[in-house]
Design a protein around this motif. Structure first.
Motif, PDB file in Angstrom:
ATOM      1  N   ALA A  83       4.735   5.632  -1.011  1.00 43.37           N
ATOM      2  CA  ALA A  83       4.596   4.387  -1.790  1.00 43.37           C
ATOM      3  C   ALA A  83       4.814   3.166  -0.897  1.00 43.37           C
ATOM      4  O   ALA A  83       4.088   2.172  -1.015  1.00 43.37           O
ATOM      5  CB  ALA A  83       5.593   4.385  -2.951  1.00 43.37           C
ATOM      6  N   GLU A 117       2.057   0.289  -0.435  1.00 41.26           N
ATOM      7  CA  GLU A 117       2.354  -1.105  -0.800  1.00 41.26           C
ATOM      8  C   GLU A 117       2.117  -2.054   0.373  1.00 41.26           C
ATOM      9  O   GLU A 117       1.814  -3.229   0.175  1.00 41.26           O
ATOM     10  CB  GLU A 117       3.813  -1.208  -1.260  1.00 41.26           C
ATOM     11  N   HIS A 118       2.300  -1.553   1.589  1.00 38.12           N
ATOM     12  CA  HIS A 118       2.187  -2.425   2.772  1.00 38.12           C
ATOM     13  C   HIS A 118       0.957  -2.097   3.616  1.00 38.12           C
ATOM     14  O   HIS A 118       0.866  -2.506   4.767  1.00 38.12           O
ATOM     15  CB  HIS A 118       3.469  -2.343   3.600  1.00 38.12           C
ATOM     16  N   ALA A 153       7.226  -0.379  11.422  1.00 35.81           N
ATOM     17  CA  ALA A 153       7.716  -0.670  10.073  1.00 35.81           C
ATOM     18  C   ALA A 153       9.194  -0.304   9.980  1.00 35.81           C
ATOM     19  O   ALA A 153       9.585   0.817  10.273  1.00 35.81           O
ATOM     20  CB  ALA A 153       6.915   0.109   9.040  1.00 35.81           C
ATOM     21  N   LEU A 170      -0.153   0.500   5.125  1.00 32.59           N
ATOM     22  CA  LEU A 170       0.068   1.256   6.357  1.00 32.59           C
ATOM     23  C   LEU A 170      -0.657   2.588   6.188  1.00 32.59           C
ATOM     24  O   LEU A 170      -0.205   3.464   5.451  1.00 32.59           O
ATOM     25  CB  LEU A 170       1.573   1.455   6.578  1.00 32.59           C
TER      26      LEU A 170
END
Lengths: 172, 135
Positions: free
Chosen positions: B32, B36-37, B16, B39
């Motif tokens: 966050a 959101e992704h 990432a 992970l």
């Protein structure tokens, strides 16, 4: 928690994330007598790498400068760098993180911060200016994680009034 | 003699490429971004950035360092998600203030606002399928 008013309007989103592909890391050893950052950029470029996350695992330094942060008296930005602090060797690097990508002019830029110990055993640390970290005969060891499919590239950031590394998708 | 340790088999996965903008808290912003992704688990591979002010925890001590323009020199740590998928970041490292004084410790949640930027590379940690934490 104190926050600062930046010169430009806040940009969205506040957190940016792009996915890069899994990669095989490269461990590299740099010989002494060359500049740490210029040597790393040149060595990685020879392997075709222009985008990477870098950890400097070890380095023996003959002479170096570093920069630390300061308020910007001009008010154009909330912070800038103060004058360089020069250290004479032997200086021992004990940790450093870096990001390699194209800088504002398109040339490869290794943005690197390091913590080091000077000849008297005192800790120092800051931003490393390219060209100002001369390796001693012991050289350096680094681990580079290639960034493919997505990586950092510098672009002007109107919020902070700086060119900054931004996550970007890479085109094949 | 028994050795008190636990293991989790796994491998490193996607990478990432992250940037955190100014005035966001270091620890909660990393959490966050991971949420959101999607992970779930990750380790820090590299990070370069600065803080307005810093609060580090070291043992029973709290180190409060005034900025602005505190440089993050090194960052290490991991993100782990709990059973319901909420990521929690444990981030440790070294910083330098404007007088070139170096400090180290664990970054306190909610107390380390980003000054100009944080450039961060995380790599996903993928526990082996069916692997449970062995003790």
């Amino acid at each position: 928690m104190r926050t600062l008013t930046q010169p430009g309007a806040p940009l969205q989103p506040r957190r940016l994330l792009e996915w890069a592909a899994p990669a095989t890391d490269l461990r590299l050893c740099l010989a002494g007598g060359q500049d740490l950052l210029c040597g790393l950029v040149a060595a990685l470029a020879e392997r075709g790498l222009r985008h990477a996350a870098v950890q400097v695992i070890a380095a023996e330094i003959a002479r170096m400068a570093y920069l630390t942060g300061a308020e910007d008296p001009s008010g154009a930005r909330v912070a800038t760098y103060g004058p360089p602090t020069w250290l004479d060797g032997p200086v021992t690097l004990i940790g450093a993180n870096g990001i390699l990508g194209p800088g504002p002019d398109g040339d490869s830029l290794l943005h690197c911060h390091a913590v080091v110990v000077d000849a008297a055993g005192r800790l120092h640390g800051g931003h490393l200016p390219p060209g100002d970290v001369l390796l001693a005969s012991g050289g350096a060891v680094a681990l580079a994680t290639p960034l493919r499919e997505a990586a950092f590239a510098a672009a002007y950031d109107s919020e902070t009034n700086y060119p900054l590394f931004q996550p970007q998708r890479l085109t094949a | 003699m028994s050795i008190a340790a636990s293991f989790e088999a796994g491998s490193l996965g996607r990478i990432a490429v992250v940037r955190i903008r100014p005035n966001e808290d270091l620890v909660t912003a990393v959490e966050a971004a991971c949420r959101e992704h999607r992970l779930a688990h990750a380790i820090v591979r590299s990070a370069v950035g600065s803080l307005v002010d810093a609060v580090l925890e070291a043992g029973d001590r709290t180190l409060e360092v005034a900025g602005p323009g505190i440089e993050i020199l090194t960052l290490a740590g991991e993100v782990r998600s709990d059973k319901v998928g909420v990521p929690e970041a444990d981030l440790r490292g070294t910083i330098a203030d404007g007088k070139a004084q170096v400090y180290g410790g664990r970054f306190r949640r909610g107390a380390n606002p980003i000054c100009i930027t944080l450039e961060l590379v995380l790599q996903e940690w993928l526990p082996a399928v069916g692997a449970s934490r062995e003790t």
